[in-house]
Design a protein around this motif. Sequence first.
Motif, PDB file in Angstrom:
ATOM      1  N   GLU A   1      -3.421  -1.148  -9.182  1.00 52.83           N
ATOM      2  CA  GLU A   1      -4.762  -1.654  -8.870  1.00 52.83           C
ATOM      3  C   GLU A   1      -5.374  -0.857  -7.730  1.00 52.83           C
ATOM      4  OE1 GLU A   1      -5.244  -5.826  -8.210  1.00 52.83           O
ATOM      5  OE2 GLU A   1      -3.585  -6.287  -9.560  1.00 52.83           O
ATOM      6  N   ASP A   2      -6.682  -0.685  -7.788  1.00 50.29           N
ATOM      7  CA  ASP A   2      -7.444  -0.063  -6.703  1.00 50.29           C
ATOM      8  C   ASP A   2      -6.915   1.306  -6.299  1.00 50.29           C
ATOM      9  OD1 ASP A   2      -9.013  -2.363  -6.597  1.00 50.29           O
ATOM     10  OD2 ASP A   2      -7.666  -3.313  -5.169  1.00 50.29           O
TER      11      ASP A   2
ATOM     12  N   GLN B   1       0.869  -1.164   0.000  1.00 52.46           N
ATOM     13  CA  GLN B   1       0.000   0.000   0.000  1.00 52.46           C
ATOM     14  C   GLN B   1       0.909   1.219   0.000  1.00 52.46           C
ATOM     15  OE1 GLN B   1      -2.720   0.265   3.267  1.00 52.46           O
ATOM     16  NE2 GLN B   1      -3.708   2.078   2.465  1.00 52.46           N
TER      17      GLN B   1
ATOM     18  N   SER C   1     -11.084   8.449  -9.770  1.00 52.36           N
ATOM     19  CA  SER C   1     -10.448   7.198 -10.173  1.00 52.36           C
ATOM     20  C   SER C   1      -9.310   7.529 -11.135  1.00 52.36           C
ATOM     21  CB  SER C   1     -11.459   6.285 -10.870  1.00 52.36           C
ATOM     22  OG  SER C   1     -11.813   6.832 -12.133  1.00 52.36           O
TER      23      SER C   1
ATOM     24  N   GLN D   1      -6.687   5.491  -6.336  1.00 52.24           N
ATOM     25  CA  GLN D   1      -7.536   6.649  -6.507  1.00 52.24           C
ATOM     26  C   GLN D   1      -6.716   7.897  -6.227  1.00 52.24           C
ATOM     27  OE1 GLN D   1     -10.830   7.021  -3.788  1.00 52.24           O
ATOM     28  NE2 GLN D   1      -9.714   6.033  -2.160  1.00 52.24           N
TER      29      GLN D   1
END
Length: 74
Positions: free
Chosen positions: A30-31, A10, A51, A33
Motif C-alpha cells: 500500500e502507498d 515503513q 507509482s 512509490q
Amino acid sequence: MRWLARSGRQVVVATHSADVLESVVRAEPEDAQVILLRKDSSDVVYHRSLSLGEVEELLDKGIDPRSLAEGLVP
C-alpha cells in the motif's frame, strides 16, 4: 517482499536490480512509490517518482523502468 508489504512497517528498499523492483510490484504494498535517482557530473541529484501502477505498465510493455533515469539529468 509480500511479508514486508503486509507487515505494517515503513520500508525503504534501495536497489539497482530489476528483479527486486519486479518483486516489489508483485507484492502490491500500500502507498508505495518508486523514486528514480540520477546524479550529474556536479553531484546534483535529480529524481522522478513513479507509482507501482506506472512501473507495472512499463514492465508489462517490456520497458526497464531504470532506463527512465537516463533522461533525468538535463
